[in-house]
Design a protein around this motif. Structure first.
Motif, PDB file in Angstrom:
ATOM      1  N   GLU A   1      82.492 -18.724 -37.292  1.00 55.06           N
ATOM      2  CA  GLU A   1      82.755 -17.369 -36.818  1.00 55.06           C
ATOM      3  C   GLU A   1      81.564 -16.453 -37.132  1.00 55.06           C
ATOM      4  OE1 GLU A   1      86.463 -15.859 -38.301  1.00 55.06           O
ATOM      5  OE2 GLU A   1      87.503 -17.778 -38.029  1.00 55.06           O
ATOM      6  N   LEU A   2      81.215 -15.623 -36.151  1.00 58.02           N
ATOM      7  CA  LEU A   2      80.152 -14.633 -36.305  1.00 58.02           C
ATOM      8  C   LEU A   2      80.686 -13.308 -35.780  1.00 58.02           C
ATOM      9  CD1 LEU A   2      77.110 -13.803 -36.760  1.00 58.02           C
ATOM     10  CD2 LEU A   2      76.724 -14.509 -34.391  1.00 58.02           C
ATOM     11  N   GLU A   3      80.711 -12.278 -36.623  1.00 62.89           N
ATOM     12  CA  GLU A   3      81.267 -10.975 -36.222  1.00 62.89           C
ATOM     13  C   GLU A   3      80.349  -9.838 -36.652  1.00 62.89           C
ATOM     14  OE1 GLU A   3      84.722  -8.166 -37.953  1.00 62.89           O
ATOM     15  OE2 GLU A   3      85.481 -10.026 -37.026  1.00 62.89           O
ATOM     16  N   TYR A   4      80.074  -8.941 -35.698  1.00 62.41           N
ATOM     17  CA  TYR A   4      79.352  -7.713 -36.021  1.00 62.41           C
ATOM     18  C   TYR A   4      80.287  -6.535 -35.837  1.00 62.41           C
ATOM     19  CZ  TYR A   4      76.320  -3.670 -35.793  1.00 62.41           C
ATOM     20  OH  TYR A   4      75.757  -2.435 -36.028  1.00 62.41           O
ATOM     21  N   ASN A   5      80.332  -5.662 -36.847  1.00 65.49           N
ATOM     22  CA  ASN A   5      81.151  -4.455 -36.802  1.00 65.49           C
ATOM     23  C   ASN A   5      80.228  -3.250 -36.976  1.00 65.49           C
ATOM     24  OD1 ASN A   5      82.937  -2.285 -37.257  1.00 65.49           O
ATOM     25  ND2 ASN A   5      84.479  -3.663 -38.127  1.00 65.49           N
ATOM     26  N   ALA A   6      80.042  -2.493 -35.889  1.00 62.44           N
ATOM     27  CA  ALA A   6      79.120  -1.357 -35.915  1.00 62.44           C
ATOM     28  C   ALA A   6      79.624  -0.228 -36.801  1.00 62.44           C
ATOM     29  CB  ALA A   6      78.891  -0.841 -34.497  1.00 62.44           C
ATOM     30  N   ASN A   7      80.915  -0.215 -37.108  1.00 64.66           N
ATOM     31  CA  ASN A   7      81.449   0.829 -37.974  1.00 64.66           C
ATOM     32  C   ASN A   7      80.903   0.712 -39.392  1.00 64.66           C
ATOM     33  OD1 ASN A   7      83.687   2.183 -36.206  1.00 64.66           O
ATOM     34  ND2 ASN A   7      83.925  -0.011 -35.890  1.00 64.66           N
ATOM     35  N   ASP A   8      80.591  -0.508 -39.796  1.00 66.14           N
ATOM     36  CA  ASP A   8      79.980  -0.740 -41.107  1.00 66.14           C
ATOM     37  C   ASP A   8      78.515  -1.154 -40.988  1.00 66.14           C
ATOM     38  OD1 ASP A   8      82.547  -0.395 -42.316  1.00 66.14           O
ATOM     39  OD2 ASP A   8      83.021  -2.474 -41.763  1.00 66.14           O
ATOM     40  N   ASP A   9      78.085  -1.451 -39.756  1.00 61.26           N
ATOM     41  CA  ASP A   9      76.748  -1.985 -39.482  1.00 61.26           C
ATOM     42  C   ASP A   9      76.506  -3.246 -40.306  1.00 61.26           C
ATOM     43  OD1 ASP A   9      74.289  -2.091 -38.205  1.00 61.26           O
ATOM     44  OD2 ASP A   9      73.274  -0.903 -39.738  1.00 61.26           O
ATOM     45  N   VAL A  10      77.477  -4.155 -40.248  1.00 62.52           N
ATOM     46  CA  VAL A  10      77.410  -5.397 -41.010  1.00 62.52           C
ATOM     47  C   VAL A  10      77.780  -6.570 -40.103  1.00 62.52           C
ATOM     48  CG1 VAL A  10      78.512  -6.744 -42.849  1.00 62.52           C
ATOM     49  CG2 VAL A  10      77.868  -4.367 -43.264  1.00 62.52           C
ATOM     50  N   THR A  11      77.011  -7.640 -40.217  1.00 66.45           N
ATOM     51  CA  THR A  11      77.343  -8.903 -39.556  1.00 66.45           C
ATOM     52  C   THR A  11      77.933  -9.844 -40.599  1.00 66.45           C
ATOM     53  OG1 THR A  11      75.573  -8.673 -37.920  1.00 66.45           O
ATOM     54  CG2 THR A  11      76.456 -10.881 -38.283  1.00 66.45           C
ATOM     55  N   THR A  12      79.094 -10.408 -40.298  1.00 64.86           N
ATOM     56  CA  THR A  12      79.768 -11.321 -41.215  1.00 64.86           C
ATOM     57  C   THR A  12      79.866 -12.698 -40.574  1.00 64.86           C
ATOM     58  OG1 THR A  12      81.107  -9.498 -42.091  1.00 64.86           O
ATOM     59  CG2 THR A  12      81.862 -11.742 -42.554  1.00 64.86           C
ATOM     60  N   VAL A  13      79.518 -13.720 -41.320  1.00 63.60           N
ATOM     61  CA  VAL A  13      79.709 -15.095 -40.852  1.00 63.60           C
ATOM     62  C   VAL A  13      80.746 -15.764 -41.746  1.00 63.60           C
ATOM     63  CG1 VAL A  13      77.414 -15.311 -39.852  1.00 63.60           C
ATOM     64  CG2 VAL A  13      77.769 -15.958 -42.224  1.00 63.60           C
ATOM     65  N   LYS A  14      81.572 -16.603 -41.113  1.00 63.51           N
ATOM     66  CA  LYS A  14      82.605 -17.323 -41.835  1.00 63.51           C
ATOM     67  C   LYS A  14      82.710 -18.734 -41.272  1.00 63.51           C
ATOM     68  CE  LYS A  14      85.520 -13.211 -42.518  1.00 63.51           C
ATOM     69  NZ  LYS A  14      86.856 -12.604 -42.252  1.00 63.51           N
ATOM     70  N   VAL A  15      82.978 -19.675 -42.149  1.00 65.11           N
ATOM     71  CA  VAL A  15      83.217 -21.052 -41.722  1.00 65.11           C
ATOM     72  C   VAL A  15      84.431 -21.575 -42.487  1.00 65.11           C
ATOM     73  CG1 VAL A  15      82.277 -23.374 -41.437  1.00 65.11           C
ATOM     74  CG2 VAL A  15      80.740 -21.390 -41.381  1.00 65.11           C
TER      75      VAL A  15
ATOM     76  N   PRO B   1      92.389 -12.364 -48.244  1.00 53.55           N
ATOM     77  CA  PRO B   1      93.692 -11.854 -48.652  1.00 53.55           C
ATOM     78  C   PRO B   1      94.736 -12.144 -47.585  1.00 53.55           C
ATOM     79  CG  PRO B   1      92.270 -10.076 -47.911  1.00 53.55           C
ATOM     80  CD  PRO B   1      91.407 -11.309 -47.971  1.00 53.55           C
ATOM     81  N   ILE B   2      95.974 -12.121 -47.972  1.00 53.08           N
ATOM     82  CA  ILE B   2      97.151 -12.340 -47.113  1.00 53.08           C
ATOM     83  C   ILE B   2      97.253 -13.812 -46.697  1.00 53.08           C
ATOM     84  CG2 ILE B   2      98.417 -11.697 -45.028  1.00 53.08           C
ATOM     85  CD1 ILE B   2      97.057  -9.001 -45.110  1.00 53.08           C
ATOM     86  N   THR B   3      96.287 -14.295 -45.881  1.00 56.36           N
ATOM     87  CA  THR B   3      96.369 -15.675 -45.416  1.00 56.36           C
ATOM     88  C   THR B   3      95.906 -16.664 -46.466  1.00 56.36           C
ATOM     89  OG1 THR B   3      94.123 -15.645 -44.487  1.00 56.36           O
ATOM     90  CG2 THR B   3      95.935 -14.930 -43.045  1.00 56.36           C
ATOM     91  N   ASN B   4      95.074 -16.195 -47.407  1.00 57.74           N
ATOM     92  CA  ASN B   4      94.536 -17.052 -48.463  1.00 57.74           C
ATOM     93  C   ASN B   4      93.709 -18.202 -47.895  1.00 57.74           C
ATOM     94  OD1 ASN B   4      94.188 -17.666 -51.219  1.00 57.74           O
ATOM     95  ND2 ASN B   4      95.777 -19.223 -51.143  1.00 57.74           N
ATOM     96  N   ARG B   5      93.086 -17.976 -46.716  1.00 57.38           N
ATOM     97  CA  ARG B   5      92.222 -19.009 -46.140  1.00 57.38           C
ATOM     98  C   ARG B   5      91.038 -19.274 -47.054  1.00 57.38           C
ATOM     99  NH1 ARG B   5      89.916 -18.586 -40.378  1.00 57.38           N
ATOM    100  NH2 ARG B   5      88.967 -16.710 -41.252  1.00 57.38           N
ATOM    101  N   THR B   6      90.721 -20.544 -47.240  1.00 54.75           N
ATOM    102  CA  THR B   6      89.513 -20.911 -47.966  1.00 54.75           C
ATOM    103  C   THR B   6      88.359 -20.856 -46.982  1.00 54.75           C
ATOM    104  OG1 THR B   6      90.751 -22.322 -49.473  1.00 54.75           O
ATOM    105  CG2 THR B   6      88.382 -22.695 -49.306  1.00 54.75           C
ATOM    106  N   ILE B   7      87.442 -19.935 -47.206  1.00 57.25           N
ATOM    107  CA  ILE B   7      86.357 -19.718 -46.257  1.00 57.25           C
ATOM    108  C   ILE B   7      85.005 -19.786 -46.971  1.00 57.25           C
ATOM    109  CG2 ILE B   7      87.764 -18.271 -44.737  1.00 57.25           C
ATOM    110  CD1 ILE B   7      86.403 -15.828 -45.945  1.00 57.25           C
ATOM    111  N   TYR B   8      83.978 -20.018 -46.167  1.00 59.01           N
ATOM    112  CA  TYR B   8      82.598 -19.965 -46.644  1.00 59.01           C
ATOM    113  C   TYR B   8      81.926 -18.850 -45.857  1.00 59.01           C
ATOM    114  CZ  TYR B   8      83.726 -24.120 -49.179  1.00 59.01           C
ATOM    115  OH  TYR B   8      84.324 -24.985 -50.068  1.00 59.01           O
ATOM    116  N   THR B   9      81.387 -17.871 -46.565  1.00 57.07           N
ATOM    117  CA  THR B   9      81.034 -16.627 -45.904  1.00 57.07           C
ATOM    118  C   THR B   9      79.767 -16.000 -46.467  1.00 57.07           C
ATOM    119  OG1 THR B   9      81.911 -14.440 -45.275  1.00 57.07           O
ATOM    120  CG2 THR B   9      82.473 -15.257 -47.469  1.00 57.07           C
TER     121      THR B   9
END
Length: 233
Positions: free
Chosen positions: A40-54, A88-96
């Motif tokens: 997963e690759l997500e950019y949020n202009a409200n924070d001006d941050v790109t987040t990657v997750k696997v 949080p909530i889903t408790n998914r184990t992610i690499y980010t």
């Protein structure tokens, strides 16, 4: 969004939470060729941050048993090691990892416990609101031409308009390849109260990952422009 859609969404979130809250299995305890990869690759202009997750799953796609990388297995994005975390909530184990600004493309590299390397390139496209959009007349259907490229296959644009009340909202979708607009129908707009309207938009692309095990994998990208406030009259 009608009642049936709300029920479906609630059920889907419950199912995701139920399948994600168990402890992950170590990846070195399973057949490496049956590991499903979710990038997963997500950019949020409200924070001006790109987040990657696997996330990694043992067979059965996203519903498969969630895995924790062990035995020398690792994953990185553009050379930056992704760190293990839990949502949080889903408790998914992610690499980010998070990156300042808009990272429009990059490469995920996952190495399994047997030293096999899987490399997947990803890119995302921006989107923004019509430059002259300051107000909407709730008694008319409006053609909402976004700023950005037309949709390609597997892409979706979603626009949510929130009124001043908590549950005063309408959701609009576009999924047709080649489209450059959303239709904001009068039948939905007139359900919003007059006053301030808060707009949230997302451009999403979901495709199959190409360099994968026999279990497969997917790549999901999202671009979220800054939220916008307009007048609903």
């Amino acid at each position: 969004m009608n009642t049936n859609n709300w029920i479906f969404l609630a059920f889907a979130l419950f199912a995701l939470a139920f399948t994600s809250c168990t402890d992950p299995e170590p990846s070195d305890s399973v057949d490496q060729d049956r590991i499903y990869t979710n990038y997963e690759l997500e950019y949020n202009a409200n924070d001006d941050v790109t987040t990657v997750k696997v996330t990694f799953h043992f067979g059965e796609g996203l519903t498969g048993t969630m895995l924790s990388l062990e035995g020398g297995s690792e994953v990185n994005f553009n050379g930056t090691d992704l760190l293990k975390d839990s949502e949080p909530i889903t408790n998914r184990t992610i690499y980010t990892a998070e990156f300042s600004g808009f990272v429009d493309e990059g490469t995920f590299k996952w190495t399994d416990t047997e030293g096999n390397i899987y490399t997947n390139m990803v890119s995302t496209k921006g989107i923004d609101y019509p430059a002259d959009l300051t107000a909407l007349n709730r008694s008319e259907t409006y053609e909402f031409f976004w700023q950005g490229e037309v949709l390609e296959e597997n892409e979706t644009v979603t626009l949510t308009i929130n009124g001043e009340q908590e549950f005063d909202l309408q959701v609009f979708f576009q999924t047709t390849a080649g489209s450059d607009k959303l239709m904001l129908f009068k039948s939905q707009l007139e359900n919003l109260d007059a006053g301030e309207g808060r707009l949230k938009m997302e451009r999403k692309n979901e495709i199959d990952a190409t360099d994968v095990t026999s279990a497969g994998g997917r790549m999901l990208t999202k671009y979220i422009p800054k939220h916008k406030t307009i007048d609903l009259n």
